[in-house]
Structures are given as structure tokens and as C-alpha cells.
Design an enzyme around this catalytic site. Structure first.
Site: not given
Ligand code: HEM
Length: 479
Positions: A65, A138
Site C-alpha cells: 500500500h 479494502n
């Protein structure tokens, strides 16, 4: 007071340049030299400090990420769920809590394009009156693997080849072919929603199962879901190539520009709940992160809305130094025995201590906005000024006492130590149902993406053990 500001910045309140220690700088153009042509004198402290700061500007990027964009705003309760949780920030409709949100892609580097087929992170930090709550989710409601033991290997397979530094399908398919539980996640990743149009037009999900506890101690398993009010939009392959080819930061730009224009992105928060007394009545394990909870039997319940109405002031301070940890919860919200969540509880604060240092929770975007107190002190880069003699507990001289007790799950835990898989794997039913619910053209695109991935020439060599040196194995033997 601005709830997002922890301390006022002191960096820009002189009208002239200074060194970091505050001495006036009268020439920020030329180095201090012997004569006009040099050499440069080492005693030019201003130059040395300027270069030394520059040389150290980068901190380690997130191991996953790394590429992300953040924005600030508020969460507002719209529906009363106080019967399910004693969480203060959910106490009644109308209650607002400041938030910071970070959206991200997962696999590639900090400067990588935002148009790649990849899950998207959707991490929300609620600055509640009882401390921060990090809902680190997510855009898809399920995950690739159900045991955190597999996460480092999974990420290695998805990341670029350590030899060529190129992401290669043969490595991805090789790894996941040993993990049939990942098929459900691939029905999202290889579906049309595998490349969101931008961050505003995507859903979010807490993915893992958490627990809500009410004042009386009654526990419910819970899943969190964010639904964008402006709808879900995606990019098909050709569009993604076109958008990414002209702007590799298109999603960051879309978020920034929308907020600057007053077009504030908004999501509705829904929950699904299961009474743990009924957890055995499903053909799947509700704590298995590779499963969705069917909405026809476990309906979405509305809870509130998230509005992003402020851009960040500084990318480094409020994106790079922003740190989320699923372990950071508030009274009324707790973890479940979901094995993947249990691993995440350890891993995030561990990585933050490595990436940002042991005092990362003192950094402005990570610090709670409410009063806080303990004796965890000192360490690298501690900038908390404390004028106290009592740094131990208990003490008759320190008036600070334990907080009021709040409920935690009290269910009995029994069992022998084991390293094994869960009983109800049921890996194929939900992915099959999802695939069959699609129109034929959507199915066709999904199959084409598999064909593309499986056409990697190295797949054929892996099957014979040639080139890779790997012996083909029975893909479905598990322990
Ligand atoms: C055992 C499984 C997992 C492990 C060990 C793990 C580990 C990590 C690590 C080490 C980071 C980097 C954090 C940083 O440096 O700031 C990260 C980021 C992140 N992870 Fe996971 N992860 C796991 C599963 C998941 C799952 C299931 C989700 C979705 C629910 C998820 C969502 C995220 C998000 C959104 C971020 C970025 C947070 C941000 O914006 O700063 N991860 N993860």
C-alpha cells in the site's frame, strides 16, 4: 479549534530564512567559498544542514500500500445502533467524529500508476472521544488467504520478481494455484471492478470480522461496508491504459480536485451482524475472511455517512507519516478470532515502529485528539514535553486512575494447540455463485483475464519443472 491539528506549525512564521536552529540566513543562493570559484568551506553550516536534511528526506515506503492519497472529513451517525455497541462515537444519530482517510493501491511503489489491476486500500481513522479507531479495509469484501502465515509469501509472489523487478504472472499463478481459497478474491480482482475508475467511485469494506459489544456485554460479530453515494465506476483495460498513459496520478488528482471544488465524496456505512450463538448454522465459517456474508440472510444495516470535505495540507505529514493499525479499536468494538485479523493485530504496529519509529503515535495525524495519559515514554524522536516526577504506577502521588471498566467478550476459549486448516473451507461455492450471477459478456472478460495470466510462457516451463528448477507439485494437497 481545528480538530485535525495537534500542534500549530512553527516552521513558517518568520518572514526570512533561518537555519533549523533559528539563526537568520542572509544568503540562500551561494555556498561559502574561498574566493568566488571555491573550494567550499566545510564551515558553511547552513549548506551542510540543507544537504543533510535533503539527503534524509525519504523514509521507508510502506511494504504494501505504498501508493496512496488521503483526505479529511467527518463521520456522522445516521441510525441508532447503541443496542449493539457501547462505542461512544456511535452513541446516537447526529454524532459527528473527525476522520482522516487514506486510499491506496497495494503492490507497487510509492510513485506507481493508479490504473493497475490491484485491490485498493480504504483505511479510515476515526478520532473519537475515547481514542482513535482505525478501520483498515479494502475495496473488495474478501481476501486472498485466510491465515496470516501466508501473507508474506503472497505479497512476495505478487510483488515484482526479485531478479528482474518485474511483476510476472507465472509467479502469481504459481503461488495462488496452491491456495484454492483465493478464487473468491479473484472473482473480484479479475472482474470488471478490478480497476476502480478512481477512489471516489469505489466501495470499501472492513473485510475482517470484528465484534461489537453493548453495555450489557452482549456480543455480535460484525462486518463493515462503505457504499459510495456517487455509485461504483470502473475502468476496463483499454480505458485504464488511456487514463494511466496520460496521468499516472489520476486518482489522487480526482480526489484532490473534487474536494477543492466543493464536490465532497461521500460514503454510507452499513454493517452486517451475526449472533455468535448462531455461527455454526452457515455452510461457511463466518470468521473466514475469504467468504462474504450473504446479504439476503444477513441484511445490510445502515449506520452513518462519511464525508471528505478537506484536502490534506501536507502530503508527507498526512500521508507518508499517517499510520493505521487494525489493533487500534475503541471500547464497544473488539477483534474476532478471524485468523487473518489476529495476524494483522500484530503486524501493523510492528511495521509502524520500523517505518516511523517507536513514537509514531505522537505524530500529529496519528495522535488521538482526546486527552491521553500513560507512562510509556522516551525513545527515539519523543517530542512529548513532560514535566512530571511520577512515571510509574501505582503511586499515591499520582491522581491518574484506571478508566471506567468497559465490556470485552467473555466467551470461553477451549481447544488444544494446533497448526491446521479450518474445518469448513468451502472454497468454491461463493466464487461459483458470483461468476454465474454475471452477464455472459462479463464472464467472457473474466475468462480472458485468466487466459492472459495463464498464457505467461513461464507457466508451461513450471509444469515440467524446466527452467524454474521447481518440481511440479500436487496443487491441492494441503495441511
Ligand atoms: C495477515 C494479513 C495482513 C498483513 C500481515 C498486512 C500487513 C500490512 C502492512 C505491513 C502494511 C503497511 C503498513 C504501513 O507501513 O503503514 C499494510 C497496509 C495496509 N493493509 Fe494490510 N496486511 C494484511 C492484510 C490486509 C487485509 C485483509 C486488508 C484489508 C482489509 C489490508 C489492508 C491494508 C491497508 C488499507 C493498508 C494501507 C494503510 C494505509 O493507507 O496506510 N491488509 N498491511
Amino acid at each position: 479549534m481545528d480538530p485535525h491539528k495537534y500542534r500549530p506549525s512553527s516552521a513558517f512564521n518568520t518572514s526570512f530564512w533561518t537555519t533549523n536552529s533559528g539563526a537568520p540566513v542572509w544568503n540562500n543562493n551561494s555556498s561559502l567559498t574561498v574566493g568566488s570559484r571555491g573550494p567550499i568551506l566545510l564551515e558553511d553550516y547552513h549548506l551542510v544542514e540543507k544537504l543533510a536534511n535533503f539527503d534524509r528526506e525519504r523514509i521507508p515506503e510502506r511494504v504494501v500500500h505504498a501508493r496512496g492519497a488521503s483526505a479529511k472529513g467527518f463521520f456522522e451517525v445516521t441510525h441508532d445502533i447503541s443496542q449493539l455497541t457501547c462505542a461512544d462515537f456511535l452513541r446516537a444519530p447526529g454524532v459527528q467524529t473527525p476522520v482522516i482517510v487514506r486510499f491506496s493501491t497495494v503492490i507497487h511503489e510509492r510513485g506507481s500508476p493508479e490504473t493497475l489491476r490491484d485491490p485498493r486500500g480504504f483505511a479510515v481513522k476515526f478520532y473519537t472521544r475515547e481514542g482513535n479507531f482505525d478501520l483498515v479495509g479494502n475495496n473488495f469484501p474478501v481476501f486472498f488467504v485466510r491465515d496470516g502465515m501466508k501473507f508474506p509469501d503472497m505479497v512476495h509472489a505478487l510483488k515484482p520478481n526479485p531478479k528482474s523487478h518485474i511483476q510476472e504472472n507465472w509467479r502469481i499463478v504459481d503461488f495462488f494455484s496452491h491456495h484454492p481459497e483465493s478464487l473468491h478474491m479473484f472473482t473480484f480482482l479479475f472482474d470488471d471492478i478490478g480497476i476502480p475508475q478512481d477512489y471516489r467511485h469505489m466501495e470499501g469494506s472492513g473485510v475482517n470480522t470484528y465484534t461489537l459489544i453493548n453495555k450489557a456485554g452482549k456480543v455480535h460479530y460484525v462486518k463493515f461496508h462503505w457504499k459510495p453515494t456517487c455509485g461504483v465506476k470502473n475502468l476496463l483495460e483499454e480505458e485504464a491504459i488511456r487514463v494511466g498513459g496520460s496521468n499516472h496520478s489520476h486518482a489522487t488528482q480526482d480526489l484532490y480536485d473534487s474536494i477543492a471544488a466543493g464536490n465532497y465524496p461521500e460514503w454510507k456505512l452499513f454493517i452486517q451482524i451475526i449472533d455468535p450463538d448462531h455461527e455454526d448454522k452457515f455452510d461457511f465459517d463466518p470468521l473466514d475472511v475469504t467468504k462474504t456474508w450473504p446479504e439476503d440472510i444477513l441484511p445490510l444495516m445502515p449506520v452513518g455517512r462519511l464525508v471528505l470535505n478537506r484536502n490534506i495540507d501536507n502530503f508527507f505529514a498526512e500521508n507518508e507519516q499517517l499510520a493505521f493499525c487494525p489493533s487500534i479499536v475503541v471500547p464497544g468494538v473488539f477483534y474476532s478470532d478471524d485468523k487473518l485479523l489476529q495476524t494483522r493485530i500484530f503486524s501493523y504496529s510492528d511495521t509502524q515502529r520500523h517505518r516511523l519509529g517507536p513514537n509514531y503515535l505522537q505524530l500529529p495525524p496519528n495522535a488521538p485528539k482526546c486527552a491521553h495519559h500513560n507512562n510509556h515514554h522516551e525513545g527515539f524522536m519523543n517530542f512529548m514535553h513532560r514535566d512530571e516526577e511520577i512515571n510509574y504506577f501505582p503511586s499515591r502521588y499520582d491522581p491518574v486512575r484506571h478508566a471506567e471498566r468497559y465490556p470485552i467478550p467473555t466467551a470461553m476459549l477451549t481447544g488444544k494447540r494446533e497448526k491446521t486448516i479450518i474445518e469448513k473451507e468451502n472454497n468454491f461455492k461463493q466464487p461459483g455463485e458470483r461468476y454465474r450471477s454475471w452477464t455472459p459478456d462479463r464472464q467472457e472478460r473474466f475468462i480472458c483475464r485468466w487466459v492472459d495470466a495463464l498464457s505467461d510462457p513461464r507457466m508451461r516451463s513450471a509444469a515440467s519443472g524446466f527452467h524454474t528448477g521447481l518440481r511440479p507439485t500436487n496443487l491441492w494437497v494441503r495441511n
